[in-house]
Design an enzyme around this catalytic site. Structure first.
Site, PDB file in Angstrom:
ATOM      1  N   THR A  50       4.153  -4.994  10.456  1.00  0.00           N
ATOM      2  CA  THR A  50       4.655  -6.009   9.435  1.00  0.00           C
ATOM      3  C   THR A  50       5.267  -5.136   8.492  1.00  0.00           C
ATOM      4  O   THR A  50       6.497  -5.443   7.976  1.00  0.00           O
ATOM      5  CB  THR A  50       3.551  -6.902   8.781  1.00  0.00           C
ATOM      6  N   ASP A 105      -2.681   0.058   6.616  1.00  0.00           N
ATOM      7  CA  ASP A 105      -2.580  -1.235   7.237  1.00  0.00           C
ATOM      8  C   ASP A 105      -3.188  -2.308   6.370  1.00  0.00           C
ATOM      9  O   ASP A 105      -3.905  -2.256   5.496  1.00  0.00           O
ATOM     10  CB  ASP A 105      -3.376  -1.168   8.701  1.00  0.00           C
ATOM     11  N   SER A 106      -2.739  -3.578   6.825  1.00  0.00           N
ATOM     12  CA  SER A 106      -3.450  -4.756   6.029  1.00  0.00           C
ATOM     13  C   SER A 106      -4.961  -4.865   6.381  1.00  0.00           C
ATOM     14  O   SER A 106      -5.628  -5.528   5.680  1.00  0.00           O
ATOM     15  CB  SER A 106      -2.718  -5.987   6.587  1.00  0.00           C
ATOM     16  N   CYS A 127       2.288  -5.055  16.772  1.00  0.00           N
ATOM     17  CA  CYS A 127       1.141  -5.177  15.538  1.00  0.00           C
ATOM     18  C   CYS A 127       0.151  -4.315  15.950  1.00  0.00           C
ATOM     19  O   CYS A 127      -0.362  -4.310  17.152  1.00  0.00           O
ATOM     20  CB  CYS A 127       0.683  -6.660  15.585  1.00  0.00           C
ATOM     21  N   THR A 128      -0.529  -3.433  15.018  1.00  0.00           N
ATOM     22  CA  THR A 128      -1.373  -2.339  15.394  1.00  0.00           C
ATOM     23  C   THR A 128      -2.768  -3.041  15.679  1.00  0.00           C
ATOM     24  O   THR A 128      -3.569  -2.285  16.265  1.00  0.00           O
ATOM     25  CB  THR A 128      -1.677  -1.471  14.257  1.00  0.00           C
ATOM     26  N   HIS A 129      -3.047  -4.273  15.484  1.00  0.00           N
ATOM     27  CA  HIS A 129      -4.152  -4.915  15.812  1.00  0.00           C
ATOM     28  C   HIS A 129      -4.256  -5.171  17.329  1.00  0.00           C
ATOM     29  O   HIS A 129      -5.260  -5.296  17.841  1.00  0.00           O
ATOM     30  CB  HIS A 129      -4.427  -6.371  15.041  1.00  0.00           C
ATOM     31  N   GLU A 134      -9.484  -9.714  13.787  1.00  0.00           N
ATOM     32  CA  GLU A 134     -10.371  -9.569  12.662  1.00  0.00           C
ATOM     33  C   GLU A 134     -11.654  -9.987  12.754  1.00  0.00           C
ATOM     34  O   GLU A 134     -12.564  -9.814  12.139  1.00  0.00           O
ATOM     35  CB  GLU A 134      -9.531 -10.047  11.382  1.00  0.00           C
ATOM     36  N   CYS A 155       1.127  -0.325  10.290  1.00  0.00           N
ATOM     37  CA  CYS A 155       1.138  -1.742  10.448  1.00  0.00           C
ATOM     38  C   CYS A 155       2.707  -2.243  10.698  1.00  0.00           C
ATOM     39  O   CYS A 155       3.636  -1.614  10.194  1.00  0.00           O
ATOM     40  CB  CYS A 155       0.944  -2.106   8.966  1.00  0.00           C
ATOM     41  N   TYR A 214      -1.019  -9.818   6.486  1.00  0.00           N
ATOM     42  CA  TYR A 214       0.292  -9.728   5.558  1.00  0.00           C
ATOM     43  C   TYR A 214       1.442 -10.345   6.708  1.00  0.00           C
ATOM     44  O   TYR A 214       2.303 -11.009   5.774  1.00  0.00           O
ATOM     45  CB  TYR A 214       0.742  -8.311   5.883  1.00  0.00           C
ATOM     46  N   GLY A 215       1.116 -10.771   7.758  1.00  0.00           N
ATOM     47  CA  GLY A 215       2.256 -11.268   8.667  1.00  0.00           C
ATOM     48  C   GLY A 215       2.698 -12.444   8.626  1.00  0.00           C
ATOM     49  O   GLY A 215       3.823 -12.859   9.064  1.00  0.00           O
TER      50      GLY A 215
HETATM   51  N1  DGL Z   1      -1.819  -4.620  11.820  1.00  0.00           N
HETATM   52  C1  DGL Z   1      -0.841  -5.396  11.106  1.00  0.00           C
HETATM   53  C2  DGL Z   1       0.743  -5.407  11.913  1.00  0.00           C
HETATM   54  O1  DGL Z   1       0.845  -4.467  12.532  1.00  0.00           O
HETATM   55  C3  DGL Z   1      -1.270  -6.890  11.135  1.00  0.00           C
HETATM   56  C4  DGL Z   1      -0.752  -7.752  10.481  1.00  0.00           C
HETATM   57  C5  DGL Z   1      -1.194  -8.685   9.418  1.00  0.00           C
HETATM   58  O2  DGL Z   1      -1.724  -8.254   8.645  1.00  0.00           O
HETATM   59  O3  DGL Z   1      -0.870  -9.951   9.631  1.00  0.00           O
HETATM   60  O4  DGL Z   1       1.583  -6.031  11.802  1.00  0.00           O
END
Ligand code: DGL
Length: 262
Positions: free
Chosen positions: A71, A6-7, A182-184, A148, A69, A38-39
């Site tokens: 994204t 993931d990012s 989004c996994t966050h 984050e 992730c 990343y998004g």
């Molecule tokens: N966990 C990432 C996702 O599922 C986070 C995205 C990001 O880095 O902006 O999209």
């Protein structure tokens, strides 16, 4: 050995599910903490980062990769599937399947990063499985930085205001199911549920983990159930916030790598 990336921290929601369902599995996790988020980046940049992340995991001799992730799964999955010599599992298909199964009124909402919503990937997959569904989508670009940085408590006023702002359209739509694309986002599920009570939340990371074990087969025994964590920036912040995602302290090593070498 399964590689997961993931990012940043979000993919740990997939790691947690994987440990729960298959504790003997050997996992390698990479969180690109030096380049998160990343998004809000272009598709070309996201794909470039995704290829480097996957190349790092391949160098560790993983047998399959879970793209934990949203994204990357919505922007670069087909590129990764085409170019990598091992199975690659993303979050879109399994989450769409779970949402179509869960909804009672056929109204499914999806939230994710700007890149995820722009891609239309969740919408396409839901419509493929259930053409009559109504799909409501909303980008929530502030959620990842909030998570984050640890603004995750259920009574956190800043996150509640952001959630009110982003989710009002979904509340008005009457959707009964929401994909956390989004996994966050599962980390702020408590806040989201306060704004959207009685809505079933689908964790995209957890669904991807379940799908991966279904596709690859669960390790029954013989593994030692280890997880090795790698990040691309100072591990301190990662280690202190990881417990929020894992529901306990990190059990495994955390090492910083130079992702630009891949
Ligand atoms: N966990 C990432 C996702 O599922 C986070 C995205 C990001 O880095 O902006 O999209």
């Amino acid at each position: 050995m399964i590689g997961i990336f993931d990012s940043g921290l979000g993919g740990l929601t997939a790691v947690k599910e994987m440990i729960k369902l298959s504790p003997d599995e050997e996992l390698i996790y990479f969180g690109d903490t030096g380049r998160v988020p990343y998004g809000n980046r272009s598709s070309a940049t996201i794909t470039k980062y995704a290829c480097q992340d996957a190349a790092f995991l391949l160098s560790k001799k993983v047998d399959a990769i879970v793209v934990a992730c949203g994204t990357v799964s919505t922007t670069s999955l087909s590129h990764l599937k085409k170019t990598l010599p091992i199975p690659v599992i993303g979050v879109v298909e399994p989450s769409a399947e779970a949402a179509v199964k869960a909804t009672k009124n056929g109204r499914i909402a999806v939230i994710g990063t700007a890149a995820t919503i722009r891609s239309g990937a969740f919408e396409r997959e839901i419509k493929k499985l259930s053409p009559d569904s109504e799909v409501i989508t909303q980008a929530c670009p502030l959620f990842v930085p909030l998570v984050e940085n640890g603004f995750v408590q259920e009574d956190c006023e800043i996150t509640r205001l952001a959630a009110e702002h982003y989710l009002s359209k979904i509340r008005e739509s009457g959707a009964d199911t929401l994909i956390l694309g989004c996994t966050h986002y599962p980390i702020i599920a408590g806040v989201i549920s306060k704004v959207l009570p009685n809505v079933t939340l689908i964790s995209s990371g957890a669904e991807a983990a379940k799908k991966a074990l279904e596709v690859l087969g669960k390790k029954e025994s013989g593994g030692c159930g280890s997880v090795s964590y790698y990040v691309s920036d100072d591990p301190t912040m990662f280690v202190s916030n990881a417990s929020l995602f894992l529901g306990g302290e990190i059990n495994g090593t955390v090492e910083k790598i130079n992702i630009n070498e891949y």
